[in-house]
Design a protein around this motif. Sequence first.
Motif, PDB file in Angstrom:
ATOM      1  N   GLU A 273       0.815  -1.219   0.000  1.00 23.08           N
ATOM      2  CA  GLU A 273       0.000   0.000   0.000  1.00 23.08           C
ATOM      3  C   GLU A 273       0.848   1.269   0.000  1.00 23.08           C
ATOM      4  O   GLU A 273       0.398   2.325  -0.436  1.00 23.08           O
ATOM      5  CB  GLU A 273      -0.901   0.045   1.244  1.00 23.08           C
ATOM      6  CG  GLU A 273      -2.046  -0.945   1.240  1.00 23.08           C
ATOM      7  CD  GLU A 273      -1.693  -2.268   1.936  1.00 23.08           C
ATOM      8  OE1 GLU A 273      -0.487  -2.589   1.998  1.00 23.08           O
ATOM      9  OE2 GLU A 273      -2.620  -2.957   2.384  1.00 23.08           O
ATOM     10  N   THR A 274       2.095   1.198   0.545  1.00 22.11           N
ATOM     11  CA  THR A 274       2.872   2.422   0.764  1.00 22.11           C
ATOM     12  C   THR A 274       4.118   2.538  -0.104  1.00 22.11           C
ATOM     13  O   THR A 274       4.695   3.623  -0.200  1.00 22.11           O
ATOM     14  CB  THR A 274       3.348   2.477   2.235  1.00 22.11           C
ATOM     15  OG1 THR A 274       4.079   1.272   2.506  1.00 22.11           O
ATOM     16  CG2 THR A 274       2.171   2.601   3.196  1.00 22.11           C
ATOM     17  N   GLN A 288       0.843  -7.060   2.134  1.00 22.33           N
ATOM     18  CA  GLN A 288      -0.126  -5.969   2.217  1.00 22.33           C
ATOM     19  C   GLN A 288      -0.511  -5.728   3.662  1.00 22.33           C
ATOM     20  O   GLN A 288      -0.871  -6.676   4.357  1.00 22.33           O
ATOM     21  CB  GLN A 288      -1.410  -6.386   1.489  1.00 22.33           C
ATOM     22  CG  GLN A 288      -1.326  -6.342   0.001  1.00 22.33           C
ATOM     23  CD  GLN A 288      -2.594  -6.958  -0.569  1.00 22.33           C
ATOM     24  OE1 GLN A 288      -2.672  -8.163  -0.746  1.00 22.33           O
ATOM     25  NE2 GLN A 288      -3.591  -6.124  -0.816  1.00 22.33           N
ATOM     26  N   SER A 290      -3.162  -4.575   4.756  1.00 22.84           N
ATOM     27  CA  SER A 290      -4.564  -4.960   4.970  1.00 22.84           C
ATOM     28  C   SER A 290      -4.706  -6.472   5.135  1.00 22.84           C
ATOM     29  O   SER A 290      -5.792  -6.968   5.409  1.00 22.84           O
ATOM     30  CB  SER A 290      -5.398  -4.501   3.781  1.00 22.84           C
ATOM     31  OG  SER A 290      -4.877  -5.090   2.593  1.00 22.84           O
TER      32      SER A 290
END
Length: 343
Positions: A273-274, A288, A290
Amino acid sequence: HWIVDKFGITNKHYPQIQEAASLLQQGEVVAFPTETVYGLGGQVKMDKAVEKIFQAKGRPSDNPLIVHIADNRDLDELAHSIPAYAYQLMDAFWPGPLTVVVPKKEDVLSDRVTAGLQTVAIRMPNHPAALALIKEAGVPVAAPSANRSGKPSPTTAAHVLEDLNGRIAGVVDAGETGVGLESTVVDCTGPYPVILRPGGITQENIVSIVGQASTDAVLKKEEKAPKSPGMKYTHYAPEAPLYLMEGKPAALQAKVEEWQAEGKKVGVLATEETAEQYHADAIITCGQRSDLESVARKLYTAIRSFNDSQVDVIIAETFSKDGLGEAIMNRLEKAAGHKWITS
Ligand code: TXA
Ligand code: MG
């Protein structure tokens, strides 16, 4: 005696398992996959075999090993006074990433396995190759993670060879392991379970079965005399120093630039994500955020890969300690030697 072969996990009969089992019977040490990480196995009754494990890893001899079994009946041969809650946990999570520490019986194990303790750590791994190997060898198998002491645990056979090539008799290769972090070690000698090392089975999982579980024994910092001897050593470390930093990618990026301005090559341990928000000398992702299971699975590979990137220093993102996050942060804190950057 290299046994390097890939096989489907539904197939029960592999020639390399037979070869590995006969090496174990002869007192040699062999690496094999489990659902957590690769282990370095030796048979539990032979001092010589257990000694070879410590030698190959460069492991301090006061750090006891986990005994791997493939059949519930082996439990009663190795241990006594097992509390009811421990049986409930084994029923719920075996085979799987749960290790129980219970009082050991006399004269059934080399004293080196337990490093002189009166207790023994036991688990039944959930991997067909591990179960087939233990059954074929016909004896319980003592196995620490198959890395050189201090390095990240191996999640592929290639990691095992990176650390131990030439020091062990062989490795059974079944590709990448599943969970990616070591088992949860639970002390089952008191009135309720005490988690000594967080892992694939979370505190919530344990509480859901037996109503309570303490994590007070999990080291938050470096302490002198932990209950689980292995917890006092530096672990899982890459070659470059690793720092943990909380906060948004922009804050981590500012630190990257500060160090680059001092002439350092800087790596970032990021997540999918980053990752694209960083500009650094190496940006490696571990799954991830998440999906913490993906982070657990990729973490050690990610930490190891910084060794190929020649960075001087690494900044790692952090995770919340909920669920599997507790085990992930436990390993990251050890890899960092508890070094934090505060912005
Ligand atoms: O997932 C795993 O547990 C992997 C795979 C190969 O099964 N094995 C593993 O072993 O991580 P190792 O040796 O790297 O870690 C064993 C941990 C150490 O922290 C050790 O101190 C602790 O278990 N331990 C072993 N016997 C113990 C005992 N009798 N009492 C308390 N802690 C013990
Ligand atoms: Mg280990």
